[in-house]
Design a protein around this motif. Structure first.
Motif, mmCIF file in Angstrom:
data_model
loop_
_atom_site.group_PDB
_atom_site.id
_atom_site.type_symbol
_atom_site.label_atom_id
_atom_site.label_comp_id
_atom_site.label_asym_id
_atom_site.label_seq_id
_atom_site.Cartn_x
_atom_site.Cartn_y
_atom_site.Cartn_z
ATOM 1 N N THR A 209 0.828 -1.160 0.016
ATOM 2 C CA THR A 209 -0.040 -0.044 -0.038
ATOM 3 C C THR A 209 0.772 1.406 -0.067
ATOM 4 O OG1 THR A 209 -1.832 1.167 1.028
ATOM 5 C CG2 THR A 209 -0.255 0.166 2.410
ATOM 6 N N GLN A 210 0.222 2.222 -0.376
ATOM 7 C CA GLN A 210 1.098 3.483 -0.286
ATOM 8 C C GLN A 210 0.598 4.271 1.083
ATOM 9 O OE1 GLN A 210 -0.335 5.693 -3.899
ATOM 10 N NE2 GLN A 210 1.217 5.072 -5.097
ATOM 11 N N VAL A 211 1.923 4.991 1.287
ATOM 12 C CA VAL A 211 1.740 5.585 2.632
ATOM 13 C C VAL A 211 2.390 7.001 2.760
ATOM 14 C CG1 VAL A 211 1.646 3.402 4.124
ATOM 15 C CG2 VAL A 211 3.745 4.365 3.594
ATOM 16 N N GLY B 292 6.721 10.354 1.053
ATOM 17 C CA GLY B 292 5.686 9.499 0.394
ATOM 18 C C GLY B 292 6.694 8.190 0.425
ATOM 19 N N TYR C 104 1.229 7.232 7.584
ATOM 20 C CA TYR C 104 -0.327 7.591 7.331
ATOM 21 C C TYR C 104 -0.834 6.791 6.171
ATOM 22 C CZ TYR C 104 0.484 11.486 10.680
ATOM 23 O OH TYR C 104 0.840 12.367 11.678
ATOM 24 N N PHE C 105 -1.850 6.142 6.391
ATOM 25 C CA PHE C 105 -2.431 5.083 5.282
ATOM 26 C C PHE C 105 -3.663 6.099 4.645
ATOM 27 C CE2 PHE C 105 -0.333 2.522 8.330
ATOM 28 C CZ PHE C 105 0.157 1.496 7.733
ATOM 29 N N SER C 106 -4.058 5.520 3.576
ATOM 30 C CA SER C 106 -5.033 6.072 2.871
ATOM 31 C C SER C 106 -6.275 5.761 3.168
ATOM 32 C CB SER C 106 -4.930 5.571 1.286
ATOM 33 O OG SER C 106 -4.973 4.245 1.071
ATOM 34 N N GLN C 107 -6.532 4.757 4.001
ATOM 35 C CA GLN C 107 -7.821 4.145 4.619
ATOM 36 C C GLN C 107 -8.057 5.202 5.720
ATOM 37 O OE1 GLN C 107 -5.400 2.089 3.562
ATOM 38 N NE2 GLN C 107 -6.020 0.714 2.583
ATOM 39 N N GLN C 108 -9.542 5.373 5.815
ATOM 40 C CA GLN C 108 -9.941 6.382 7.009
ATOM 41 C C GLN C 108 -10.448 5.684 8.165
ATOM 42 O OE1 GLN C 108 -9.958 9.928 6.402
ATOM 43 N NE2 GLN C 108 -8.634 9.288 4.663
ATOM 44 N N PRO D 204 -7.159 9.892 8.360
ATOM 45 C CA PRO D 204 -6.467 8.556 7.865
ATOM 46 C C PRO D 204 -5.911 7.868 9.047
ATOM 47 C CG PRO D 204 -5.769 10.755 6.806
ATOM 48 C CD PRO D 204 -6.497 11.106 7.716
ATOM 49 N N GLN E 66 -3.261 6.054 11.105
ATOM 50 C CA GLN E 66 -1.936 6.170 11.368
ATOM 51 C C GLN E 66 -1.518 5.092 12.311
ATOM 52 O OE1 GLN E 66 -1.021 9.717 13.896
ATOM 53 N NE2 GLN E 66 -3.036 10.138 13.392
#
Length: 404
Positions: free
Chosen positions: A102-104, A114, A168-172, A181, A183
């Motif tokens: 995943t992107q963080v 990033g 910090y992840f893109s998921q909320q 987000p 974290q």
């Protein structure tokens, strides 16, 4: 009286024509320029092809490590654990490492950057990734939220071993009446250096359990599988046959196909452009032989009257041109190998390691390219000697002797 038509006579005449002629010094100078031009062309072609091949192999080596020989990807909810076990059973010599990705956003103190986070089994990943293996300590017990990052990323953030880094992840996640987000703080336990800045500044590794706890990943499904084998092109079809309909396998050469296709195109274009140097040098062979023919018209006519055939006259000048070209090819080959040896053993040219992955100029001349250079040069030399030889053979002895 017939002129003896053996090889020794032709050879003697060729040697005679190769001598310096005080009355026509430009003929000898033109022949020397042709010799030097072909030698320089062969040398430059060998070194240029060696540098192109060496650079391509260096990139392949780096990309092979970080992109893996084979990668199984899923079009659905993920690659099942049962699929991984099926591959391990059917292909015991293939090493498999499951992963999540995943992107963080990476934050340490006031620095933010990033990154691309991979969740892996540290032991399995170290077995297939030599770059990761250098940062992995097999004697250490790693925690769920331990992190291994590229050294360039760590330097950019100003973080050291043992520091806590926030991801910090893109998921909320729900917070009060809103959301923010996800974290989580990770402990930096190691850094790796792949030699390519693009990877060292963007990639991070943590354990599979971190993804399962933070992002609620299914322990029996993975985002993909990294496969290591020395024969990826031979085994890709066998791996594909073991996969379900919602999964596929990609080779490292497919993931970077456009890049290596561009390098192959540049290599071919460079070969053709540098071959023009030899083509220009071959024009000196043509001009030198034509000047020789014009200055030796009386001698050619005399040889014809003594019984020499058109074929023998043609052989004399054809061999003269081939001898000049062959000497240039031999000299160029010796100079080319000498240049490659010097570039390989001495740091005459240095490269930025963060761009090319190495500070040394990589030179690797393939036998196939070497023989292509020799074949292309020989073909040009033969064509260059053909026309003047035919011109000499077409000399009319009666007309020459009457005019002279």
């Amino acid at each position: 009286m017939a002129l003896p038509s053996d090889f020794r006579v032709v050879r003697r005449i060729v040697r005679y024509y190769l001598r310096y002629d005080r009355d026509n010094p430009f003929i000898f100078i033109s022949a020397m320029l042709a010799f030097l031009g072909i030698a320089a062309g062969v040398m430059v072609l060998m070194i240029a092809m060696g540098i192109m091949n060496g650079t391509q192999k260096e990139f392949e080596k780096k990309l092979f490590v970080m992109n893996y020989p084979l990668t199984v990807v899923s079009f659905g909810r993920g690659v099942r654990r049962s699929t991984m076990e099926k591959i391990e059973k059917a292909l015991p010599n293939v090493k498999v490492s499951p992963f999540y990705t995943t992107q963080v956003i990476v934050k340490y103190s006031d620095a933010i950057d990033g990154g691309l986070l991979y969740g892996v089994d540290f032991r399995k990943e170290a077995a297939i990734n030599s770059v990761f293996a250098k940062a992995y300590d097999a004697n250490r017990s790693y925690g769920t939220f331990d992190l291994i990052a590229g050294d360039d990323l760590a330097r950019t953030l100003g973080a050291g071993i043992g520091d806590k880094i926030t991801l910090y992840f893109s998921q909320q996640q729900a917070v009060g009446f809103g959301s923010m987000p996800l974290q989580k703080r990770f402990v930096l336990t190691g850094t790796f250096d792949s030699g390519l800045k693009a990877y060292d500044k963007a990639i991070l590794y943590t354990g599979l359990k971190a993804f399962q706890k933070i992002l609620k990943k299914d322990p029996d499904r993975f985002d993909g599988l990294h496969l290591y084998t020395d024969r990826p092109m031979e085994l890709i079809d066998r791996v594909k046959a073991l996969l379900p309909d919602d999964a596929d396998v990609e080779g490292w050469w497919q993931q970077n196909g456009n890049f290596f296709s561009a390098m192959q195109m540049e290599k071919k274009a460079l070969f053709l452009v540098l071959l023009m140097i030899i083509l220009v040098a071959s024009l000196n062979i043509v001009s030198s032989l034509l000047m020789t023919v014009m200055s030796r018209r009386k001698e050619i006519a005399l040889l014809r009257t003594l019984g020499a055939t058109r074929r023998e006259i043609r052989q004399i000048f054809f061999r003269l041109g081939v001898l000049i070209g062959s000497a240039g090819i031999v000299a160029g080959t010796v100079l080319g190998f000498l240049g490659i040896w010097v570039l390989t053993h001495f740091d005459i040219i240095t490269l930025p390691a963060d761009v090319y992955g190495t500070s040394h100029l990589p030179v690797d001349l393939l036998p196939r390219d070497f023989f292509m250079i020799l074949a292309g040069t020989a073909f040009i030399v033969l064509l260059s000697a053909l026309y003047p030889a035919r011109k000499a053979a077409s000399t009319d002895p009666l007309k020459v002797l009457r005019n002279e």
